[in-house]
Design a protein around this motif. Structure first.
Motif, PDB file in Angstrom:
ATOM      1  N   CYS A  16      42.766  39.097  38.420  1.00 49.30           N
ATOM      2  CA  CYS A  16      42.406  39.497  37.063  1.00 49.30           C
ATOM      3  C   CYS A  16      43.156  40.761  36.694  1.00 49.30           C
ATOM      4  CB  CYS A  16      40.902  39.680  36.914  1.00 49.30           C
ATOM      5  SG  CYS A  16      40.200  40.981  37.904  1.00 49.30           S
ATOM      6  N   SER A  17      43.328  40.947  35.411  1.00 48.42           N
ATOM      7  CA  SER A  17      43.985  42.123  34.880  1.00 48.42           C
ATOM      8  C   SER A  17      43.073  43.330  35.023  1.00 48.42           C
ATOM      9  CB  SER A  17      44.301  41.896  33.396  1.00 48.42           C
ATOM     10  OG  SER A  17      44.580  43.110  32.750  1.00 48.42           O
ATOM     11  N   HIS A  18      43.681  44.497  35.174  1.00 49.28           N
ATOM     12  CA  HIS A  18      42.867  45.716  35.267  1.00 49.28           C
ATOM     13  C   HIS A  18      42.119  45.968  33.968  1.00 49.28           C
ATOM     14  CE1 HIS A  18      46.040  47.645  32.960  1.00 49.28           C
ATOM     15  NE2 HIS A  18      45.349  48.754  32.914  1.00 49.28           N
ATOM     16  N   ARG A  19      42.541  45.343  32.884  1.00 46.70           N
ATOM     17  CA  ARG A  19      41.856  45.515  31.601  1.00 46.70           C
ATOM     18  C   ARG A  19      40.733  44.512  31.399  1.00 46.70           C
ATOM     19  NH1 ARG A  19      46.590  47.033  27.284  1.00 46.70           N
ATOM     20  NH2 ARG A  19      47.238  48.912  28.357  1.00 46.70           N
ATOM     21  N   SER A  20      40.671  43.531  32.263  1.00 45.88           N
ATOM     22  CA  SER A  20      39.607  42.539  32.150  1.00 45.88           C
ATOM     23  C   SER A  20      38.261  43.207  32.345  1.00 45.88           C
ATOM     24  CB  SER A  20      39.754  41.446  33.212  1.00 45.88           C
ATOM     25  OG  SER A  20      40.944  40.753  33.055  1.00 45.88           O
ATOM     26  N   GLN A  21      37.329  42.830  31.520  1.00 49.69           N
ATOM     27  CA  GLN A  21      35.976  43.321  31.704  1.00 49.69           C
ATOM     28  C   GLN A  21      35.215  42.241  32.438  1.00 49.69           C
ATOM     29  OE1 GLN A  21      34.066  45.046  28.385  1.00 49.69           O
ATOM     30  NE2 GLN A  21      35.810  46.306  27.849  1.00 49.69           N
ATOM     31  N   VAL A  22      35.153  42.415  33.750  1.00 46.88           N
ATOM     32  CA  VAL A  22      34.550  41.418  34.617  1.00 46.88           C
ATOM     33  C   VAL A  22      33.350  42.042  35.295  1.00 46.88           C
ATOM     34  CG1 VAL A  22      34.930  39.951  36.641  1.00 46.88           C
ATOM     35  CG2 VAL A  22      36.804  40.369  35.034  1.00 46.88           C
ATOM     36  N   GLU A  23      32.224  41.379  35.205  1.00 41.17           N
ATOM     37  CA  GLU A  23      31.065  41.855  35.949  1.00 41.17           C
ATOM     38  C   GLU A  23      31.318  41.575  37.417  1.00 41.17           C
ATOM     39  OE1 GLU A  23      27.084  40.906  34.800  1.00 41.17           O
ATOM     40  OE2 GLU A  23      27.778  40.389  32.789  1.00 41.17           O
ATOM     41  N   VAL A  24      31.138  42.589  38.241  1.00 42.12           N
ATOM     42  CA  VAL A  24      31.394  42.443  39.665  1.00 42.12           C
ATOM     43  C   VAL A  24      30.624  41.258  40.235  1.00 42.12           C
ATOM     44  CG1 VAL A  24      31.168  43.567  41.910  1.00 42.12           C
ATOM     45  CG2 VAL A  24      31.970  44.874  39.949  1.00 42.12           C
ATOM     46  N   ALA A  25      29.408  41.074  39.811  1.00 40.92           N
ATOM     47  CA  ALA A  25      28.585  39.979  40.325  1.00 40.92           C
ATOM     48  C   ALA A  25      29.187  38.611  40.014  1.00 40.92           C
ATOM     49  CB  ALA A  25      27.175  40.063  39.758  1.00 40.92           C
ATOM     50  N   THR A  26      30.063  38.531  39.005  1.00 42.55           N
ATOM     51  CA  THR A  26      30.632  37.233  38.667  1.00 42.55           C
ATOM     52  C   THR A  26      31.816  36.865  39.541  1.00 42.55           C
ATOM     53  OG1 THR A  26      32.122  38.089  36.965  1.00 42.55           O
ATOM     54  CG2 THR A  26      29.896  37.403  36.260  1.00 42.55           C
ATOM     55  N   VAL A  27      32.418  37.829  40.230  1.00 39.13           N
ATOM     56  CA  VAL A  27      33.575  37.516  41.077  1.00 39.13           C
ATOM     57  C   VAL A  27      33.332  37.796  42.549  1.00 39.13           C
ATOM     58  CG1 VAL A  27      35.300  37.714  39.264  1.00 39.13           C
ATOM     59  CG2 VAL A  27      34.702  39.726  40.606  1.00 39.13           C
ATOM     60  N   LEU A  28      32.323  38.552  42.874  1.00 41.52           N
ATOM     61  CA  LEU A  28      32.047  38.851  44.272  1.00 41.52           C
ATOM     62  C   LEU A  28      30.826  38.075  44.746  1.00 41.52           C
ATOM     63  CD1 LEU A  28      32.522  42.737  44.335  1.00 41.52           C
ATOM     64  CD2 LEU A  28      34.171  40.981  44.943  1.00 41.52           C
ATOM     65  N   PRO A  29      30.935  37.472  45.916  1.00 38.87           N
ATOM     66  CA  PRO A  29      29.772  36.762  46.433  1.00 38.87           C
ATOM     67  C   PRO A  29      28.679  37.746  46.836  1.00 38.87           C
ATOM     68  CG  PRO A  29      31.507  36.815  48.067  1.00 38.87           C
ATOM     69  CD  PRO A  29      32.070  37.426  46.819  1.00 38.87           C
ATOM     70  N   ALA A  30      27.456  37.272  46.897  1.00 41.32           N
ATOM     71  CA  ALA A  30      26.336  38.138  47.268  1.00 41.32           C
ATOM     72  C   ALA A  30      26.438  38.600  48.706  1.00 41.32           C
ATOM     73  CB  ALA A  30      25.019  37.397  47.040  1.00 41.32           C
ATOM     74  N   THR A  31      27.048  37.801  49.556  1.00 46.18           N
ATOM     75  CA  THR A  31      27.208  38.153  50.962  1.00 46.18           C
ATOM     76  C   THR A  31      28.612  37.799  51.415  1.00 46.18           C
ATOM     77  OG1 THR A  31      26.450  35.995  51.719  1.00 46.18           O
ATOM     78  CG2 THR A  31      24.762  37.701  51.458  1.00 46.18           C
ATOM     79  N   GLY A  32      28.967  38.291  52.566  1.00 40.98           N
ATOM     80  CA  GLY A  32      30.263  37.981  53.147  1.00 40.98           C
ATOM     81  C   GLY A  32      31.264  39.100  52.951  1.00 40.98           C
ATOM     82  N   LYS A  33      32.415  38.935  53.581  1.00 44.17           N
ATOM     83  CA  LYS A  33      33.488  39.932  53.501  1.00 44.17           C
ATOM     84  C   LYS A  33      34.443  39.534  52.389  1.00 44.17           C
ATOM     85  CE  LYS A  33      37.081  42.148  56.201  1.00 44.17           C
ATOM     86  NZ  LYS A  33      37.811  42.147  57.467  1.00 44.17           N
ATOM     87  N   PHE A  34      34.753  40.495  51.531  1.00 45.70           N
ATOM     88  CA  PHE A  34      35.607  40.251  50.381  1.00 45.70           C
ATOM     89  C   PHE A  34      36.684  41.317  50.346  1.00 45.70           C
ATOM     90  CE2 PHE A  34      35.495  37.378  46.861  1.00 45.70           C
ATOM     91  CZ  PHE A  34      36.239  37.978  45.859  1.00 45.70           C
ATOM     92  N   VAL A  35      37.937  40.930  50.254  1.00 49.05           N
ATOM     93  CA  VAL A  35      39.050  41.870  50.191  1.00 49.05           C
ATOM     94  C   VAL A  35      39.435  42.066  48.733  1.00 49.05           C
ATOM     95  CG1 VAL A  35      41.475  42.235  50.777  1.00 49.05           C
ATOM     96  CG2 VAL A  35      39.920  41.261  52.475  1.00 49.05           C
ATOM     97  N   VAL A  36      39.514  43.320  48.305  1.00 55.40           N
ATOM     98  CA  VAL A  36      39.954  43.657  46.956  1.00 55.40           C
ATOM     99  C   VAL A  36      41.271  44.408  47.076  1.00 55.40           C
ATOM    100  CG1 VAL A  36      39.428  44.903  44.828  1.00 55.40           C
ATOM    101  CG2 VAL A  36      37.581  43.794  46.115  1.00 55.40           C
TER     102      VAL A  36
END
Length: 116
Positions: A16-36
């Motif tokens: 996603c673009s740095h200008r995108s207004q994305v709710e973290v909860a919509t792209v990150l799973p509730a559990t698990g390891k996530f690399v940003v």
């Protein structure tokens, strides 16, 4: 939020673009390891700089070949960086501004990696 975009998606890579207004909860799973990975598109005015930014941000392995084919392979694999998902955020005002063909190639590679 238990039913979010990530849970409904089969994609493990999100871009996603740095200008995108994305709710973290919509792209990150509730559990698990996530690399940003955050990439600076202002530094990626040509292919060589794009390869460097991706390699640096996603810790591409030493065998990375510094070309579009190798970039595609690494973005579709990421096994050296194990996680349940990956999020790439980049600002892209000058992204590959020296070559429309390179821009097209990168966007194709990213699209293929997202849907791999």
């Amino acid at each position: 939020m238990t039913n979010n975009w990530w849970n409904d998606s089969t994609d493990q890579l999100v871009i996603c673009s740095h200008r995108s207004q994305v709710e973290v909860a919509t792209v990150l799973p509730a559990t698990g390891k996530f690399v940003v990975a955050r990439l600076d598109g202002t530094k990626m005015t040509d292919a060589d700089h794009a390869f460097y930014e991706f390699s640096d941000a996603l810790l591409f392995p030493g065998y990375f070949g510094w070309n579009w084919g190798a970039s595609s392979d690494c973005l579709r694999d990421l096994s050296w960086l194990p996680a349940d998902g990956y999020l790439i955020v980049m600002n892209a005002p000058r992204l590959l501004s020296s070559s429309a063909e390179d821009q097209h190639t990168l966007f194709r590679i990213l699209s293929e990696a997202v849907h791999h």
